[in-house]
Every structure is written in structure tokens, then in C-alpha cells.
Scaffold this active site. Structure first.
Site, PDB file in Angstrom:
ATOM      1  N   ASP A  99      -6.906 -12.694   9.736  1.00 33.09           N
ATOM      2  CA  ASP A  99      -7.238 -11.659   8.762  1.00 33.09           C
ATOM      3  C   ASP A  99      -8.066 -12.296   7.655  1.00 33.09           C
ATOM      4  OD1 ASP A  99      -7.155  -9.269   7.265  1.00 33.09           O
ATOM      5  OD2 ASP A  99      -5.112  -8.850   7.945  1.00 33.09           O
ATOM      6  N   ASP A 201     -10.767  -7.577   6.046  1.00 27.17           N
ATOM      7  CA  ASP A 201     -10.059  -6.684   5.127  1.00 27.17           C
ATOM      8  C   ASP A 201     -11.054  -5.921   4.240  1.00 27.17           C
ATOM      9  OD1 ASP A 201      -7.477  -5.859   3.881  1.00 27.17           O
ATOM     10  OD2 ASP A 201      -8.319  -6.876   2.125  1.00 27.17           O
ATOM     11  N   GLU A 268     -12.081  -3.451   8.684  1.00 24.82           N
ATOM     12  CA  GLU A 268     -11.218  -2.406   8.132  1.00 24.82           C
ATOM     13  C   GLU A 268     -12.079  -1.527   7.240  1.00 24.82           C
ATOM     14  OE1 GLU A 268      -7.218  -1.630   5.433  1.00 24.82           O
ATOM     15  OE2 GLU A 268      -8.585  -3.271   4.929  1.00 24.82           O
ATOM     16  N   HIS A 329       0.059  -2.083   9.124  1.00 19.27           N
ATOM     17  CA  HIS A 329       0.977  -2.552   8.085  1.00 19.27           C
ATOM     18  C   HIS A 329       0.916  -1.732   6.807  1.00 19.27           C
ATOM     19  CE1 HIS A 329      -2.915  -4.297   7.317  1.00 19.27           C
ATOM     20  NE2 HIS A 329      -2.545  -4.626   6.089  1.00 19.27           N
ATOM     21  N   ASP A 330       0.014  -0.756   6.744  1.00 23.93           N
ATOM     22  CA  ASP A 330      -0.136   0.079   5.550  1.00 23.93           C
ATOM     23  C   ASP A 330       0.288   1.524   5.755  1.00 23.93           C
ATOM     24  OD1 ASP A 330      -1.224  -1.980   3.978  1.00 23.93           O
ATOM     25  OD2 ASP A 330      -3.266  -1.548   4.644  1.00 23.93           O
TER      26      ASP A 330
END
Length: 531
Positions: A99, A201, A268, A329-330
Site C-alpha cells: 500500500d 492510496d 484508490e 478496510h473502510d
């Protein structure tokens, strides 16, 4: 059909390192723990793992505040532990992605410590500093994604610095060539070490409007949305220059990906489809896969889903490869959002649509959002805007491996409480159950890997009625039909002559295509070909 790239035919699996497997009893997952579970991932049938951030960090936002981009946080292990994990993954035929967090660093990063030390420091312009506005307050109306102003005042130097997220996460100034060069060198460091790619990200955040004008106000804002939605992020995100940066990143990935050792970049990007498509680049020089998050929030009905799938496919640029995501994860877990029965149907959808699927750890078990007592909340999003349902702790609970204490995740006290139901919703129990969610995922993944039509074939939506979503996949003359009942009642279907090969529901398969789907049933059928 030409041979597909591994990132097209494969299935990605996201691991949240805090929560996967603890090897040393401190209640936090780590790299050695992940390495110990690689055989499970091979048996599951995924092709690549993506690790959420593992870099040294004060953990204000659990690793998305990076203090050193070229090392491993001691909570997770060492660079030697990472090298061991990478070698073990590669030995098992698994790819490994990291990431990359390029938009912002930690406020403890040496770059920012220099930047804030004085106005004339050589790294002052590595971050985004502005004088106060005419009223002495922030330079503009930009709002942090975690609520409150996106500007924090530095008393020592008399200026504000910009942070799209927490004040502990100052945004880097990507308009500075030195920043750009330093961050691209981070990619080279990890590519040279052997990583197979990166999830990037908040890629759409990294360039801001050069004049920093106010963002337009949202006339439909409601406090329940969270404060970030008071404005439209027109000027603070998605600026044209971001695509040049994406192209630079892609050039580095391509340079390391020669001689068959292909590397991949996944961005992302939470944007409408027409703007998302720009991140592929004009001639494919953007990221390989701009994440497509539409399924996460999609209305769960057949007509809307069919329209969404068709519109997305039609919007893809020439050479653009699709991808799909059900959770991360969000965002709330699939089984919580849709219920356990439709979560099985959703899994079949994810793994049979055209494009690269990303599976979030624990979704293969049907894990649901955890319940986090107030005194156990860790997520800064929930702490800053409590009670709005925006907190992310519930989707980050530890992976349940078995029925032992703490579900086999740790011998210590888990950093977050386990999700309810873990004595039944764990790997050991579900591995032994022929009708479990895990068994279904293993069957879907095995069928996908063995069937080019499902992995890389074309897609054609099929007209259907009521709660049924249907489509056909085809490659090299082999055709499969997927029919999904998104409702709780039997649904009539009109299918071509075909042999059922996998259902989301237990029980024997019919010998031929049925005229009804059972409630909450997804069915994959192989179309019969004329002799």
C-alpha cells in the site's frame, strides 16, 4: 484469445496486517503471522495479496501516516521479515502488493519536521503552507475527510499547513519536483526488493488546484453525511496534473516489469465512472486498475445492477481492464450490508463478473461488522465524528481462525474485539462444513481459475425479470450463464440449454437448466454446444 496478464486473470486478497495473524502475543497482527497463513491463501485459491500499510508510523491513522517509506514498523516486524514473507509468497505462486501512501506523510516524518522548522528551510515547500486568510483564519473552506478544517495553524512559523485527513497527516506538495522525485524513488526501492505492485492510496487527492480557491458548498448536505460532505471537493482533488504523476508511476512499474516479471498499479479513486476512466490514461499510460467501488454501495436490485454493469463496461477505454470490489478496510462488510444469504449471491457476482476481483479478508467467511464498545474504539474517524456510523473499526476486527481463545488470532489480548459469531464463523469450522461460506468461496475460486470464460472471457448481459440478474461469459467457444436471484422468493428464469455446475445453496444440482431459481440463489451453468 491472447494470454491474459496475471493481474487480469487473478484474484486479489486484501490483508489488514493489524488483524490477520499475531505471531508474538502482543495482540497485533504481523508479517510473520501472515507468512504462517500463506498456505491457507493458496488453498483458498487467490492469486495475490495486498497488504495495508506496514511502514513505520505513529499510527494516528493506523499506518496511513507514514514516518519512513522504506522500512517496516516494528509492530509488524523487520525488513528481513518482509523479505521472508515475500520469498515465501513467491515460492507458493502468490504475488504481493504493498500500500503506497503518496498524498501525505506523518507529521513525525523527518521531511515534515524540517519543513515546519522555519519558513526558509529547504524542505518548506515539500508540504503545502499558506498564509492565513483575510480574517486570520484558514486560507480557504476546505474540509478534512475526518471532519473540521483541512488546515492547521503552526504558531512557530505563522502559517497554516494543509491536511486532507488528520492534522498528523500533512499533505505532500507534489508540484515540487524534489517531492516527486523522492516519492518515485520509494516505488523503485520496493520494486527492486521484489514486490509485484502497489495499491496507491487516495490517488485522486495528490494534486490540488494551484490557486487554492474555495470548494463549492453542497446545498443538500445533512450532518448525518459527515462534515466532509459540506463541500464538493472540486478544487482539492482530481486535478488534471494528477494524470502526469500516474504516468510517471506507471513508467517505473513497466520498467521493472520487463522480461515477464510484470508489476501492477491499482489506484484508490472514489469518483464517478466518467472521471474514474481518465485514470487509465489516454493510451493506457495510467494505472492498470483504477479501483471500481460501485458494488459496495450499489442498490441491491437486479435492474440497477444490470444498468451499472453495462454502463461501466461501456465506459472502459480501449484496452482498459475492469475490476470489482465488494468491501475493504473502510466500508461496511458485505454480509452486514446485504445479510448472510445475499452475501453468498454477492460473492458469486464478484467472482464471475468480467474483470479483476478484490476480496477483503474475512469476507470469505461471511464475517459481519464487529460491535466495538465505546472504550475500545480506536478509529480516529469515529472518535472525531461519533455516532454517525462512519467508524471503520467494525470492519477491521481480527481474523477468526479456530475455536480456541481469541480465535487463534493471538495468545494475548486482541487490539480490537472479535466480531460476534466467531465460534461458528471461523476458518476451522467452515473448512469442515460442505455448505459454509468458505467452502462456497473455495469452489467459486477453483471454478474461476479452471475456466477461462469466467476468468478473462467476454460478458453479455441477458434480459431477465424481477429480482434476477443474468449474464453470459464466453471464451474460446465455451459459454457460461450466471443467474442470480437477488430476492427472498422463488424467481422464474428463462435459460438456454445448459448444465448447472455450481449453486450458492446446498443440495444436489439439477440435471438441466431450471425454470426457477430458489430464494437467494445464484447459479452458474455451462451452456450446451451443438454437436
Amino acid at each position: 484469445m491472447s494470454a491474459a496478464h496475471w493481474w487480469q486473470s487473478g484474484v486479489l486478497y486484501q490483508i489488514y496486517p493489524w488483524s490477520y495473524q499475531d505471531s508474538d502475543g502482543d495482540g497485533i497482527g504481523d508479517l510473520r503471522g501472515i507468512e504462517a497463513r500463506l498456505d491457507y491463501l493458496v488453498e483458498l485459491g487467490v492469486d495475490a495479496i495486498w497488504l495495508s500499510p506496514i511502514f513505520p508510523s505513529p499510527m494516528a491513522d493506523f499506518g496511513y501516516d507514514v514516518a519512513d517509506y522504506c522500512d517496516v514498523d516494528p509492530r509488524f516486524g523487520t525488513l528481513a521479515d518482509f523479505d521472508s514473507l515475500l520469498a515465501s509468497a513467491h515460492a507458493r505462486g502468490l504475488k504481493l502488493l504493498l500500500d503506497f501512501v503518496p498524498n501525505h506523510s506523518s507529521d513525525r516524518h523527518p521531511w515534515f519536521l524540517e519543513s515546519r522548522s522555519s519558513r526558509d528551510n529547504r524542505k518548506r515547500d515539500w508540504y503545502i503552507w499558506r498564509d492565513p486568510g483575510p480574517d486570520g483564519g484558514p486560507p480557504n473552506n476546505w474540509i478534512s475527510d475526518f471532519g473540521g478544517s483541512a488546515w492547521s495553524y503552526d504558531e512557530a512559523t505563522g502559517q497554516y499547513y494543509y491536511h486532507a485527513f488528520l492534522k498528523e497527516q500533512p499533505d505532500l506538495n507534489w508540484r515540487n519536483p524534489e517531492v516527486r522525485a523522492a516519492m518515485l524513488e520509494v516505488l523503485r526501492f520496493w520494486f527492486a526488493r521484489g514486490v509485484d505492485g502497489f495499491r496507491i492510496d487516495v490517488l485522486w487527492h495528490i494534486i490540488k488546484h494551484v490557486a487554492f480557491p474555495d470548494n463549492p458548498m453542497n446545498p443538500d448536505w445533512d450532518p448525518a453525511m459527515g462534515e466532509m460532505h459540506r463541500v464538493f471537493q472540486l478544487n482539492s482533488t482530481d486535478q488534471p496534473e494528477v494524470h502526469d504523476i500516474a504516468a510517471d508511476m506507471r513508467a517505473i512499474a513497466d520498467a521493472f516489469g520487463r522480461d515477464g516479471d510484470e508489476r501492477v498499479l491499482i489506484g484508490e479513486i472514489y469518483l464517478p465512472v466518467e472521471r474514474l476512466m481518465r485514470y487509465y490514461g489516454v493510451d493506457g499510460e495510467g494505472v492498470h486498475l483504477p479501483f471500481n467501488f460501485q458494488l459496495i454501495d450499489a442498490p441491491w436490485n437486479a435492474r440497477d445492477l444490470a444498468r451499472m454493469i453495462g454502463d461501466y463496461e461501456a465506459a472502459l477505454p480501449p484496452g482498459g481492464w475492469p475490476n470489482w470490489v465488494l468491501g475493504n478496510h473502510d466500508r461496511p462488510r458485505s454480509a452486514t450490508r446485504r445479510g448472510p444469504d445475499q452475501a453468498r449471491v454477492a460473492a458469486m457476482l464478484l467472482l464471475t463478473l468480467r474483470g479483476t476481483p478484490t476480496l477483503y479478508y474475512g469476507d470469505e467467511l461471511g464475517l459481519r461488522n464487529g460491535v466495538i464498545p465505546p472504550d475500545r474504539v480506536r478509529d480516529p474517524r469515529e472518535l472525531r465524528e461519533p455516532g454517525l456510523g462512519l467508524g471503520r473499526d467494525p470492519v477491521r476486527t481480527p481474523m477468526p481462525w479456530d475455536e480456541s481463545a481469541h480465535a487463534g488470532f493471538t495468545t494475548g489480548e486482541p487490539w480490537l474485539p472479535l466480531a460476534a459469531g466467531w465460534p461458528q464463523e471461523n476458518v476451522a469450522v467452515q473448512m469442515a462444513c460442505p455448505t459454509s461460506m468458505l467452502t462456497l468461496h473455495r469452489a467459486l475460486l477453483a471454478l474461476r481459475r479452471a475456466t477461462p470464460a469466467l476468468a478473462v472471457g467476454s460478458i453479455r448481459l441477458i434480459g431477465a425479470e424481477g429480482d434476477v440478474l443474468a449474464y453470459e461469459r464466453e471464451a474460446d467457444g465455451e459459454r457460461y450463464v450466471i443467474a442470480l436471484n437477488l430476492g427472498p422468493h422463488p424467481a422464474r428464469v428463462w435459460l438456454p440449454p445448459a448444465r448447472p455446475v455450481l449453486s450458492t445453496l446446498p443440495g444436489p444440482l439439477p440435471d438441466a437448466a431450471p425454470d426457477h431459481l430458489r430464494p437467494d440463489e445464484g447459479l452458474i451453468l455451462k451452456v450446451e454446444t451443438a454437436a
